[in-house]
Write an enzyme that holds these catalytic residues in place. Structure first.
Site, PDB file in Angstrom:
ATOM      1  N   SER A  33      -9.859   1.530   2.839  1.00 45.39           N
ATOM      2  CA  SER A  33      -8.978   2.339   2.009  1.00 45.39           C
ATOM      3  C   SER A  33      -7.906   1.540   1.269  1.00 45.39           C
ATOM      4  O   SER A  33      -7.200   2.069   0.418  1.00 45.39           O
ATOM      5  CB  SER A  33      -8.296   3.398   2.878  1.00 45.39           C
ATOM      6  OG  SER A  33      -7.458   2.781   3.860  1.00 45.39           O
ATOM      7  N   LYS A  81       0.850  -1.192   0.000  1.00 42.09           N
ATOM      8  CA  LYS A  81       0.000   0.000   0.000  1.00 42.09           C
ATOM      9  C   LYS A  81       0.887   1.244   0.000  1.00 42.09           C
ATOM     10  O   LYS A  81       1.929   1.271   0.677  1.00 42.09           O
ATOM     11  CB  LYS A  81      -0.894  -0.027   1.242  1.00 42.09           C
ATOM     12  CG  LYS A  81      -1.993   1.029   1.282  1.00 42.09           C
ATOM     13  CD  LYS A  81      -2.897   0.795   2.492  1.00 42.09           C
ATOM     14  CE  LYS A  81      -4.015   1.808   2.597  1.00 42.09           C
ATOM     15  NZ  LYS A  81      -4.907   1.533   3.758  1.00 42.09           N
ATOM     16  N   SER A 114     -10.333  -1.055   6.949  1.00 38.91           N
ATOM     17  CA  SER A 114      -9.711  -0.768   5.657  1.00 38.91           C
ATOM     18  C   SER A 114      -8.919  -1.915   5.037  1.00 38.91           C
ATOM     19  O   SER A 114      -8.463  -1.805   3.900  1.00 38.91           O
ATOM     20  CB  SER A 114      -8.799   0.461   5.775  1.00 38.91           C
ATOM     21  OG  SER A 114      -9.573   1.629   5.879  1.00 38.91           O
TER      22      SER A 114
END
Length: 243
Positions: free
Chosen positions: A163, A88, A187
Site C-alpha cells: 500500500s 505516507k 506494504s
C-alpha cells in the site's frame, strides 16, 4: 554538479556539511521535480512547499551554527539534517492532513505529531509532502486510494505496488531520496521491489506506531524506503527507538 535530485541521502549530508550545497537549494530542486511530475504519477496527495522551505532554512541555520562550532559539532548532526523526504499519508503531522487514502478522513487535520514525525523533526529532516496509498493501507497496488491510483515511474501503465506505492514512487522518481512507508503484509517490501528501490519492514517494536492511522496496529510496522541500503539504514536510525 550532478543533478541534486540524483544524489543519495548520505551524499547530500556530506555536501551540506561541507557547505557545497544548501538545504534550501536541495529542497527547491526536489520540489520542482515533484510538482512538475506529480500530475502523471499522482504519488503526492499534498506537497508542503512553504513548510518544506521553512524547514530547509532552519536546517541551513543549524548546519551553519555547527560549522562555526567545529568538526565535532558537525559530526554530531544526524545525516538527515537538511535532507528532503516523503511521508505516507497515514503519518500524523501536526497541522497537516492525514487521509490514509480515504475520503472518510478528507479534511481531517492532525492535532499532534506522530513519534516518527517528532524524531524526524528533531534530526532536522525536511518534509516534502504526504504520499498516496491504498485506502487505510488495505491493498497491494495503490490503485485503491480514494484520490486515484499512483503510477509506477518506470512505466506509467503499471502499478507501483502498495500500500506504500506513493512512498516508493517518489523515491524511484527522484522526488525525494528517502520516504516513510508502513508494512503489514508486504506494504513496504512489495512496492520497493516493483519500483526497483530498497524497502525494509523492521522487527516489531523497533519503530513506534504512535500517531499512525493503523490497518492493524499489532501488525503494522513503520519503515524506510530508499535508493540504497545505506540510506535506508540512516532513515531507520532516525525513527527507531523506545517509546
Amino acid at each position: 554538479m550532478t543533478d541534486l535530485t540524483r544524489l543519495h541521502a548520505h551524499e547530500m549530508a556530506a555536501l551540506l556539511r561541507s557547505g557545497e550545497i544548501s538545504s534550501r537549494a536541495l529542497t527547491e530542486a526536489h520540489l520542482a521535480v515533484a510538482e512538475r511530475q506529480n500530475h502523471a504519477l499522482n504519488a503526492w496527495l499534498v506537497i508542503f512547499r512553504a513548510g518544506a522551505l521553512a524547514q530547509a532554512d532552519a536546517a541551513d541555520s543549524r548546519i551553519a551554527a555547527a560549522r562555526r562550532e567545529g568538526p565535532a559539532a558537525l559530526n554530531a548532526l544526524h545525516p538527515l539534517c537538511g535532507v528532503p523526504l516523503g511521508l505516507k499519508d497515514l503519518v500524523s503531522v501536526k497541522g497537516g492532513q492525514a487521509t490514509a487514502g480515504s475520503k472518510i478522513l478528507e479534511g481531517y487535520i492532525a492535532p499532534f505529531d506522530s513519534t516518527v514525525t517528532t524524531r524526524l523533526r528533531e534530526v532536522g529532516a525536511v518534509f516534502i509532502g504526504k504520499t498516496n496509498m491504498d485506502e487505510f493501507a488495505m491493498g497491494s497496488s495503490t490503485e485503491h486510494s480514494a484520490y486515484g491510483p499512483t503510477a509506477n515511474p518506470w512505466d506509467l501503465t503499471r502499478v507501483p505496488g502498495g500500500s506504500s506505492g506513493g512512498s516508493a514512487a517518489v523515491v524511484a522518481a527522484y522526488h525525494a531520496p528517502v520516504s516513510i512507508g508502513t508494512d503489514t503484509g508486504g506494504s513496504i517490501r512489495q512496492p520497493a521491489s516493483l519500483c526497483g528501490i530498497v524497502g525494509m519492514k523492521p522487527t516489531y517494536g523497533r519503530v513506534s506506531r504512535f500517531g499512525i492511522v493503523a490497518f492493524a496496529s499489532s501488525l503494522d510496522q513503520i519503515g524506510p524506503l530508499a535508493r540504497d541500503a545505506r540510506d535506508a539504514a540512516i532513515l531507520l536510525h532516525a525513527v527507531s527507538g523506545r517509546d
